[in-house]
Design an enzyme around this catalytic site. Sequence first.
Site, PDB file in Angstrom:
ATOM      1  N   ARG A  13      30.856 117.530  55.173  1.00 30.78           N
ATOM      2  CA  ARG A  13      31.816 117.604  54.197  1.00 30.78           C
ATOM      3  C   ARG A  13      33.046 117.374  55.037  1.00 30.78           C
ATOM      4  O   ARG A  13      34.116 118.183  55.543  1.00 30.78           O
ATOM      5  CB  ARG A  13      31.841 118.690  53.532  1.00 30.78           C
ATOM      6  N   GLN A  57      34.926 112.055  46.337  1.00 30.67           N
ATOM      7  CA  GLN A  57      34.098 111.534  45.950  1.00 30.67           C
ATOM      8  C   GLN A  57      34.093 110.786  43.899  1.00 30.67           C
ATOM      9  O   GLN A  57      33.319 111.685  43.719  1.00 30.67           O
ATOM     10  CB  GLN A  57      33.271 111.134  46.757  1.00 30.67           C
ATOM     11  N   ASN A  72      17.005 113.840  54.500  1.00 38.23           N
ATOM     12  CA  ASN A  72      17.579 112.786  55.111  1.00 38.23           C
ATOM     13  C   ASN A  72      18.686 113.408  56.403  1.00 38.23           C
ATOM     14  O   ASN A  72      19.516 112.495  57.035  1.00 38.23           O
ATOM     15  CB  ASN A  72      18.716 112.195  53.732  1.00 38.23           C
ATOM     16  N   HIS A 131      30.220 107.681  51.737  1.00 37.01           N
ATOM     17  CA  HIS A 131      29.217 108.133  51.940  1.00 37.01           C
ATOM     18  C   HIS A 131      27.342 107.644  51.848  1.00 37.01           C
ATOM     19  O   HIS A 131      27.062 107.324  51.073  1.00 37.01           O
ATOM     20  CB  HIS A 131      28.974 109.451  50.979  1.00 37.01           C
TER      21      HIS A 131
HETATM   22  P1  NAD Z   1      20.293 122.533  57.770  1.00 39.35           P
HETATM   23  O1  NAD Z   1      20.526 123.753  56.635  1.00 39.35           O
HETATM   24  O2  NAD Z   1      19.328 122.209  58.729  1.00 39.35           O
HETATM   25  O3  NAD Z   1      21.973 123.313  59.129  1.00 39.35           O
HETATM   26  C1  NAD Z   1      23.181 124.452  58.092  1.00 39.35           C
HETATM   27  C2  NAD Z   1      22.799 124.853  60.375  1.00 39.35           C
HETATM   28  O4  NAD Z   1      25.539 124.828  59.551  1.00 39.35           O
HETATM   29  C3  NAD Z   1      22.181 126.178  59.436  1.00 39.35           C
HETATM   30  O5  NAD Z   1      21.944 126.157  61.223  1.00 39.35           O
HETATM   31  C4  NAD Z   1      23.385 127.420  59.984  1.00 39.35           C
HETATM   32  O6  NAD Z   1      23.760 128.281  60.762  1.00 39.35           O
HETATM   33  C5  NAD Z   1      24.833 126.690  60.645  1.00 39.35           C
HETATM   34  N1  NAD Z   1      26.515 127.331  59.549  1.00 39.35           N
HETATM   35  C6  NAD Z   1      25.846 127.364  58.237  1.00 39.35           C
HETATM   36  N2  NAD Z   1      27.416 128.334  58.141  1.00 39.35           N
HETATM   37  C7  NAD Z   1      28.106 128.489  59.389  1.00 39.35           C
HETATM   38  C8  NAD Z   1      29.302 128.483  59.775  1.00 39.35           C
HETATM   39  N3  NAD Z   1      30.149 129.305  59.915  1.00 39.35           N
HETATM   40  N4  NAD Z   1      29.720 128.037  61.416  1.00 39.35           N
HETATM   41  C9  NAD Z   1      29.055 127.750  62.169  1.00 39.35           C
HETATM   42  N5  NAD Z   1      27.203 127.289  61.960  1.00 39.35           N
HETATM   43  C10 NAD Z   1      27.699 127.249  60.378  1.00 39.35           C
HETATM   44  O7  NAD Z   1      21.199 121.687  57.315  1.00 39.35           O
HETATM   45  P2  NAD Z   1      21.031 119.731  57.774  1.00 39.35           P
HETATM   46  O8  NAD Z   1      19.947 119.163  57.337  1.00 39.35           O
HETATM   47  O9  NAD Z   1      21.469 120.267  58.845  1.00 39.35           O
HETATM   48  O10 NAD Z   1      23.035 119.880  57.174  1.00 39.35           O
HETATM   49  C11 NAD Z   1      23.735 120.544  57.615  1.00 39.35           C
HETATM   50  C12 NAD Z   1      25.170 119.733  56.382  1.00 39.35           C
HETATM   51  O11 NAD Z   1      24.951 118.499  56.523  1.00 39.35           O
HETATM   52  C13 NAD Z   1      24.777 119.237  54.730  1.00 39.35           C
HETATM   53  O12 NAD Z   1      24.780 120.647  54.110  1.00 39.35           O
HETATM   54  C14 NAD Z   1      25.471 118.550  54.081  1.00 39.35           C
HETATM   55  O13 NAD Z   1      26.954 119.176  54.031  1.00 39.35           O
HETATM   56  C15 NAD Z   1      25.587 117.588  55.368  1.00 39.35           C
HETATM   57  N6  NAD Z   1      24.760 116.544  55.131  1.00 39.35           N
HETATM   58  C16 NAD Z   1      25.250 115.590  55.080  1.00 39.35           C
HETATM   59  C17 NAD Z   1      24.924 114.058  54.801  1.00 39.35           C
HETATM   60  C18 NAD Z   1      25.302 112.864  54.948  1.00 39.35           C
HETATM   61  O14 NAD Z   1      25.115 111.448  54.199  1.00 39.35           O
HETATM   62  N7  NAD Z   1      26.452 112.813  55.069  1.00 39.35           N
HETATM   63  C19 NAD Z   1      23.305 114.317  54.499  1.00 39.35           C
HETATM   64  C20 NAD Z   1      22.889 115.492  54.586  1.00 39.35           C
HETATM   65  C21 NAD Z   1      23.660 116.917  55.205  1.00 39.35           C
END
Ligand code: NAD
Length: 384
Positions: free
Chosen positions: A285, A314, A147, A333
Amino acid sequence: MAKIICVLYDDPIDGMPKIYARDDLPKVETYADGQKLPTPNGIDFQPGELLGSVSGELGLRKYLEGHGHELIVTSSKDGEDSVLDRELHDAEIVISQPFWPAYMTAERISKAPKLKMIVTAGIGSDHTDLAAASNHNITVAEVTYCNSISVAEHVVMMILGLVRNYIPSYQWVIKDGWNIADCVARSYDVEGMHVGTVAAGRIGLAVLRRLKPFDMHLHYFDRHRLPVSVEQELNLHWHPNVEDMVKVCDVVTINCPLHHETENLFDAALLGKMKRGAYIVNTARGKIVDRDAVVAALESGQLAGYAGDVWYPQPAPVDHPWRKMPHHGMTPHISGTSLSAQARYAAGTREILECYFEGRPIRDEYLIVDKGGLAGVGARSYSK
Ligand code: NAD
């Protein structure tokens, strides 16, 4: 035979849809980086159906019961005597979605001696205590990429919605008004603005790509730098830390996982370093920002707007201050659970279950915790 508990959000208040708004879903072949979409041996649902609520059952019942397993599907996950707590003692697998998370705390995990796997049907496994899962040798897996684009689209929508003052303008129509000055007194163009993402993983990078045609200046901060070719292609400005980025940005979008480095990252001090009148869109989050500091920054005008879809806890309680704070564009959400996304993560959950029961390896890109430690995509995105 295994007992599986699947925690899902409630059905629509008027019951499951009898007819859908559209007849089909577009076919997506691969994700932008070449990763394959979920590859289960089969599915027992029609893509485009509501699968994420209790009656949708993620389309899993026929498959699981056909193999002799027990499936319990419930939305009852919190408070004393929840179905989740009552059933956990002999469960082997718990599945839930971040939209309606089963908070798998260390305490809950300690009460589930047979638990072998926790599946996030979606992305973001912070609702599970990853250290406790590691200590109990429980595998944590999620459906990476399922997603990410759904969320990126939501982020772009919310940035435009806030900056152009869409929701209040819509409300004037509902109120039978034609109050143009009231609508536009807070309305701007995004063209020429500086937008920065905290993290440029799958979602953050997709947001940047989608904002490029709006002629915005693009910034990012991530602990992993993107390839030079991507930075050049999008004319990206990388910042060595988040403070450096937020002080030059008109719009900040938060797209990092929640872990101890990112919890409460946007506190009053960091919000105070942003440009006055900046906007934040957070679909990552709720706990990454300080709840009350956001309210105060909106009330003082330090922030011009805040939107997103992630809260803590949530579901958000009715007295959560974000429901009534000024200039917000919050939704429940939902960004990652469009019908399009549900078809992908239901299939991905099925793929993970098939691998588990057939003794085949789960894709590395789906693993967060395995064999007692962070693994796969979890080792890159989370911190010990
Ligand atoms: P991803 O794993 O592709 O990307 C995560 C990125 O965060 C990586 O590039 C990593 O290097 C970076 N990162 C981690 N810790 C960090 C820090 N301390 N400082 C800077 N960068 C940091 O994941 P994604 O698919 O892009 O998803 C990211 C987040 O989005 C998920 O973990 C989730 O919490 C959230 N999400 C929300 C929904 C929603 O429905 N709202 C859906 C999917 C994901």
